[in-house]
Design a protein around this motif. Structure first.
Motif, PDB file in Angstrom:
ATOM      1  N   PRO A   1       0.812  -1.232   0.000  1.00 33.02           N
ATOM      2  CA  PRO A   1       0.000   0.000   0.000  1.00 33.02           C
ATOM      3  C   PRO A   1       0.835   1.267   0.000  1.00 33.02           C
ATOM      4  N   PHE A   2       1.977   1.250   0.663  1.00 32.41           N
ATOM      5  CA  PHE A   2       2.820   2.444   0.725  1.00 32.41           C
ATOM      6  C   PHE A   2       3.639   2.613  -0.553  1.00 32.41           C
ATOM      7  N   LEU A   3       4.084   1.499  -1.132  1.00 30.17           N
ATOM      8  CA  LEU A   3       4.776   1.578  -2.413  1.00 30.17           C
ATOM      9  C   LEU A   3       3.828   2.076  -3.496  1.00 30.17           C
ATOM     10  N   HIS A   4       2.558   1.721  -3.378  1.00 30.58           N
ATOM     11  CA  HIS A   4       1.567   2.189  -4.357  1.00 30.58           C
ATOM     12  C   HIS A   4       1.437   3.710  -4.304  1.00 30.58           C
ATOM     13  N   ILE A   5       1.402   4.274  -3.109  1.00 32.93           N
ATOM     14  CA  ILE A   5       1.320   5.734  -2.981  1.00 32.93           C
ATOM     15  C   ILE A   5       2.576   6.385  -3.558  1.00 32.93           C
ATOM     16  N   GLY A   6       3.742   5.799  -3.295  1.00 30.11           N
ATOM     17  CA  GLY A   6       4.979   6.340  -3.843  1.00 30.11           C
ATOM     18  C   GLY A   6       5.007   6.283  -5.366  1.00 30.11           C
TER      19      GLY A   6
ATOM     20  N   LEU B   1       2.421   6.222  -7.290  1.00 26.98           N
ATOM     21  CA  LEU B   1       1.406   7.163  -7.763  1.00 26.98           C
ATOM     22  C   LEU B   1       1.961   8.581  -7.802  1.00 26.98           C
ATOM     23  N   ALA B   2       2.692   8.966  -6.766  1.00 28.96           N
ATOM     24  CA  ALA B   2       3.297  10.297  -6.744  1.00 28.96           C
ATOM     25  C   ALA B   2       4.346  10.445  -7.840  1.00 28.96           C
TER      26      ALA B   2
ATOM     27  N   LEU C   1       3.436   8.480 -25.402  1.00 32.79           N
ATOM     28  CA  LEU C   1       2.247   8.873 -24.651  1.00 32.79           C
ATOM     29  C   LEU C   1       1.392   7.654 -24.313  1.00 32.79           C
ATOM     30  N   LEU C   2       1.255   6.734 -25.257  1.00 31.32           N
ATOM     31  CA  LEU C   2       0.469   5.522 -25.007  1.00 31.32           C
ATOM     32  C   LEU C   2       1.123   4.669 -23.922  1.00 31.32           C
ATOM     33  N   LEU C   3       2.457   4.583 -23.950  1.00 29.52           N
ATOM     34  CA  LEU C   3       3.173   3.827 -22.922  1.00 29.52           C
ATOM     35  C   LEU C   3       2.960   4.445 -21.550  1.00 29.52           C
ATOM     36  N   TYR C   4       2.966   5.761 -21.494  1.00 28.70           N
ATOM     37  CA  TYR C   4       2.751   6.451 -20.209  1.00 28.70           C
ATOM     38  C   TYR C   4       1.334   6.205 -19.695  1.00 28.70           C
ATOM     39  N   VAL C   5       0.359   6.279 -20.570  1.00 36.68           N
ATOM     40  CA  VAL C   5      -1.036   6.046 -20.153  1.00 36.68           C
ATOM     41  C   VAL C   5      -1.207   4.610 -19.656  1.00 36.68           C
ATOM     42  N   THR C   6      -0.563   3.659 -20.324  1.00 40.88           N
ATOM     43  CA  THR C   6      -0.629   2.256 -19.885  1.00 40.88           C
ATOM     44  C   THR C   6      -0.022   2.094 -18.498  1.00 40.88           C
ATOM     45  N   LEU C   7       1.144   2.721 -18.285  1.00 46.86           N
ATOM     46  CA  LEU C   7       1.783   2.674 -16.970  1.00 46.86           C
ATOM     47  C   LEU C   7       0.886   3.300 -15.910  1.00 46.86           C
ATOM     48  N   LEU C   8       0.251   4.393 -16.264  1.00 46.35           N
ATOM     49  CA  LEU C   8      -0.637   5.086 -15.329  1.00 46.35           C
ATOM     50  C   LEU C   8      -1.808   4.204 -14.921  1.00 46.35           C
ATOM     51  N   LEU C   9      -2.416   3.541 -15.878  1.00 43.03           N
ATOM     52  CA  LEU C   9      -3.538   2.644 -15.570  1.00 43.03           C
ATOM     53  C   LEU C   9      -3.090   1.472 -14.701  1.00 43.03           C
ATOM     54  N   ALA C  10      -1.888   0.947 -14.993  1.00 41.44           N
ATOM     55  CA  ALA C  10      -1.371  -0.165 -14.193  1.00 41.44           C
ATOM     56  C   ALA C  10      -1.175   0.246 -12.742  1.00 41.44           C
ATOM     57  N   VAL C  11      -0.661   1.450 -12.517  1.00 42.02           N
ATOM     58  CA  VAL C  11      -0.467   1.940 -11.149  1.00 42.02           C
ATOM     59  C   VAL C  11      -1.812   2.183 -10.470  1.00 42.02           C
TER      60      VAL C  11
ATOM     61  N   PHE D   1     -11.118   3.642   0.344  1.00 41.12           N
ATOM     62  CA  PHE D   1     -11.316   5.094   0.263  1.00 41.12           C
ATOM     63  C   PHE D   1      -9.993   5.805  -0.050  1.00 41.12           C
ATOM     64  N   ILE D   2      -8.922   5.416   0.644  1.00 40.99           N
ATOM     65  CA  ILE D   2      -7.613   6.036   0.404  1.00 40.99           C
ATOM     66  C   ILE D   2      -7.139   5.749  -1.016  1.00 40.99           C
ATOM     67  N   TRP D   3      -7.315   4.503  -1.460  1.00 37.29           N
ATOM     68  CA  TRP D   3      -6.872   4.105  -2.792  1.00 37.29           C
ATOM     69  C   TRP D   3      -7.596   4.909  -3.880  1.00 37.29           C
ATOM     70  N   ILE D   4      -8.924   4.937  -3.831  1.00 37.27           N
ATOM     71  CA  ILE D   4      -9.694   5.614  -4.880  1.00 37.27           C
ATOM     72  C   ILE D   4      -9.462   7.121  -4.822  1.00 37.27           C
ATOM     73  N   SER D   5      -9.392   7.680  -3.625  1.00 38.44           N
ATOM     74  CA  SER D   5      -9.156   9.122  -3.499  1.00 38.44           C
ATOM     75  C   SER D   5      -7.799   9.508  -4.077  1.00 38.44           C
ATOM     76  N   SER D   6      -6.780   8.699  -3.793  1.00 36.88           N
ATOM     77  CA  SER D   6      -5.446   8.995  -4.319  1.00 36.88           C
ATOM     78  C   SER D   6      -5.429   8.938  -5.842  1.00 36.88           C
ATOM     79  N   ASP D   7      -6.095   7.947  -6.409  1.00 32.90           N
ATOM     80  CA  ASP D   7      -6.149   7.838  -7.861  1.00 32.90           C
ATOM     81  C   ASP D   7      -6.859   9.038  -8.485  1.00 32.90           C
ATOM     82  N   LEU D   8      -7.952   9.460  -7.889  1.00 38.40           N
ATOM     83  CA  LEU D   8      -8.699  10.594  -8.439  1.00 38.40           C
ATOM     84  C   LEU D   8      -7.904  11.897  -8.342  1.00 38.40           C
ATOM     85  N   VAL D   9      -7.222  12.103  -7.227  1.00 37.04           N
ATOM     86  CA  VAL D   9      -6.401  13.309  -7.083  1.00 37.04           C
ATOM     87  C   VAL D   9      -5.275  13.307  -8.108  1.00 37.04           C
TER      88      VAL D   9
END
Length: 588
Positions: free
Chosen positions: A162-167, A169-170, A196-206, A495-503
């Motif tokens: 969970p903490f690596l996921h936040i890192g 994401l940042a 750009l497509l590679l970045y979007v794919t990475l973003l979705l994976a995170v 809640f923390i996961w979805i909120s972080s993704d939306l922000v």
């Protein structure tokens, strides 16, 4: 009288000079360039990023592998025959290399954000390559010596995911600024769209990574099982020499509910405590019996074994870096320790109303007690005066003859097979004790002891999983963990996961919109400010930055010769503001 006015007044840019100077040794303004980086320099940037990612993985591995540092040194000892703390040079070189590579990567990202050409200095190229090769050789060596330890990475993710996921994401959110600048400020191309497509794919994976997490500590607080009991593995080997009476006493003082020991049978049938095959590491056998120092410990009689010192090695090698914390009285006591017999250890256990877990090393066939070792062990247990129900027998042999003792196995068996053999407890390495299997064993009334557990994060994971007890080299550390390091309900984490993704998504969209708006305004203002000289220079066949600068300076002086006003100001670099030239003219 001739009055001179400066032809060139440069705008000082200390930060840009600092970045380009350290990264590429380009301290002077004319050495810098906003031209596109060459493919060679882009390749070195890729090598730099690869080195950073590999070192990040390497540093994380050694961070979580602290739980097994002593096992690593023991593995190296079994190969080399000499005891050394090999973790010190590894940790030192990893820290220096990771700091160096991270610093260079930050400078490279500043180059990209400032529009500067990447031009890594040759000394840094050698340093990056040396660091990369050293790390690769370290990974290969560890895989050869300590290959089983890679499994701790998957185990650690149960606590750190969970903490690596936040890192992560940042990180991907911060990279969006560079990505937006790369996509927006250039003409559209297929390669650009692929990036750009590679970045979007990475973003979705995170964003969706938490769907794959298995974290025992994401649970309801009311479902938390009682705190696991702590077994002193060979006593408290961080505070005193392993498998000695003082070590077992320390373990009991630090709250251990039971003791674990390794048992070897001597030539005359006396069970004594020794982990290693030989006596070289934990005794002074080299001094007392130099000709027999490589012999198996079981080929010494009890009188010879008792004459050896089993404490000085601990003070000399300091295997856990804890000797400095000991008092003078403790050091004197440790320095006079002898090899402990099984009977002495069991008497201490009985006196403390504790229990014992015995790992018995069966003698080889040529040993004189190869057939009677079992009765020798039982005789020691009976003579110690301890209840057989407090003694757990771990060898997988002669189970039919130890009905009075608690029977355990270190083999991961099915519940049906354990019932058939009459086994009620299981002793597993933490890498084999996954959350699902633990729940299955517990639901069938099978107690589980997990070893070795020396770090609070691992103890917390196993606590949340519901294990019965853990075997530890550091009972003094685990006793300070009154509650799991972190515990969170599934609803709170969602809640923390979805909120972080939306922000993160909102920030990235905002960055791309801002970059587009900024680029449109910049291009419109640039079109309005063009003059004939700028158009002529921009139409020239692409040349190096230094050649273009010389052409511009010649243009200025030719205009001065043609009688331009002495107060006219020309912006030599309207696109980057590096320098402004003022022509003050000549007066007589």
């Amino acid at each position: 009288m001739v009055k001179h006015q400066p032809l060139q007044v440069y705008e000082k840019q200390v930060f840009v000079s600092f970045v380009t100077g350290i990264y590429g040794c380009r301290w002077k303004r004319y050495q810098r360039s906003q031209d596109d980086s060459s493919r060679w320099e882009c390749t070195w940037f890729v090598i730099l990023c690869t080195s950073f990612l590999l070192l990040l993985f390497w540093a994380y591995f050694w961070l979580v592998a602290q739980n097994d540092f002593n096992d690593f040194n023991w593995s190296v000892y079994n190969r080399s025959g000499e005891w050394k703390d090999e973790t010190i040079p590894i940790l030192a070189s990893t820290t220096v290399g990771f700091t160096y590579i991270t610093f260079l990567l930050i400078l490279a990202l500043f180059h990209i954000s400032l529009g500067q050409q990447l031009n890594l200095y040759w000394i840094h190229k050698i340093g990056v390559l040396a660091t990369l090769l050293t790390t690769i050789s370290g990974v290969v060596s560890v895989d050869d010596i300590w290959g089983d330890e890679w499994e701790i990475l998957l185990v650690s993710l149960q606590s750190t995911a969970p903490f690596l996921h936040i890192g992560a994401l940042a990180t991907v959110t911060a990279i969006s600024w560079l990505m937006a600048g790369y996509v927006v400020r250039r003409d559209r191309s297929n390669f650009q769209m692929m990036v750009l497509l590679l970045y979007v794919t990475l973003l979705l994976a995170v964003y969706l990574a938490p769907l794959t997490f298995t974290c025992p500590c994401i649970m309801d607080r009311h479902s938390l099982k009682p705190r696991p009991d702590i077994t002193g593995r060979r006593g408290a080997p961080m505070l005193a020499p392993e498998n000695t009476l003082v070590s077992f006493n320390r373990a009991l003082q630090q709250g251990a509910s039971s003791l674990e020991a390794d048992v070897t049978i001597s030539m005359d049938g006396v069970p004594f405590l020794m982990r290693d095959r030989t006596l070289r590491r934990t005794t002074n056998v080299r001094k007392i019996f130099p000709a027999r120092q490589f012999d198996d410990a079981c080929f010494f009689n009890w009188t010879e074994i008792r004459s050896l010192n089993a404490g000085q090695w601990f003070l000399q090698t300091d295997p856990y870096w804890t000797v400095e914390t000991l008092t003078t009285r403790d050091r004197n006591r440790i320095g006079n320790q002898t090899v402990c017999s099984l009977m002495e250890m069991l008497r201490l256990v009985a006196k403390a109303n504790s229990s014992a877990l015995l790992n018995i090393h069966r003698p080889p066939p040529e040993h004189p007690r190869s057939r009677s070792w079992f009765m020798d062990t039982l005789w020691a247990v009976q003579k110690a005066g301890i209840s057989q129900k407090r003694v757990t027998w771990t060898p997988d042999t002669d189970r039919g003859r130890v009905r009075g003792l608690q029977q355990s196995t270190s083999e991961k068996l099915t519940v049906t097979e354990m019932r058939r053999r009459g086994i009620t407890s299981l002793t597993l390495h933490y890498s084999k004790a996954n959350h699902r299997d633990i729940q299955e064993y517990l639901s069938n009334n099978v107690s589980i002891t997990v070893y070795p557990v020396n770090e609070p994060w691992l103890y917390s994971i196993l606590w949340c999983s519901g294990v019965t007890s853990v075997s530890s080299d550091a009972p003094q550390v685990l006793r300070k963990v009154p509650y799991p390091i972190w515990l969170m309900s599934q609803t709170s984490y969602n809640f923390i996961w979805i909120s972080s993704d939306l922000v993160s998504l909102a920030i990235i969209i905002g960055i791309f919109c801002f970059q587009n708006y900024h680029m449109i305004r910049w291009r419109m203002s640039e079109m309005q400010s063009y003059n004939p000289e700028q158009i002529m220079l921009s139409a020239v066949v692409p040349r190096s930055s230094r050649d273009v600068n010389i052409m511009k300076e010649k243009l200025i002086f030719s205009e001065l010769d043609n009688g331009l006003s002495c107060r006219e100001e020309l912006s030599l670099y309207p696109e980057d503001n590096y320098a402004t030239y003022s022509h003050g003219g000549l007066s007589r």
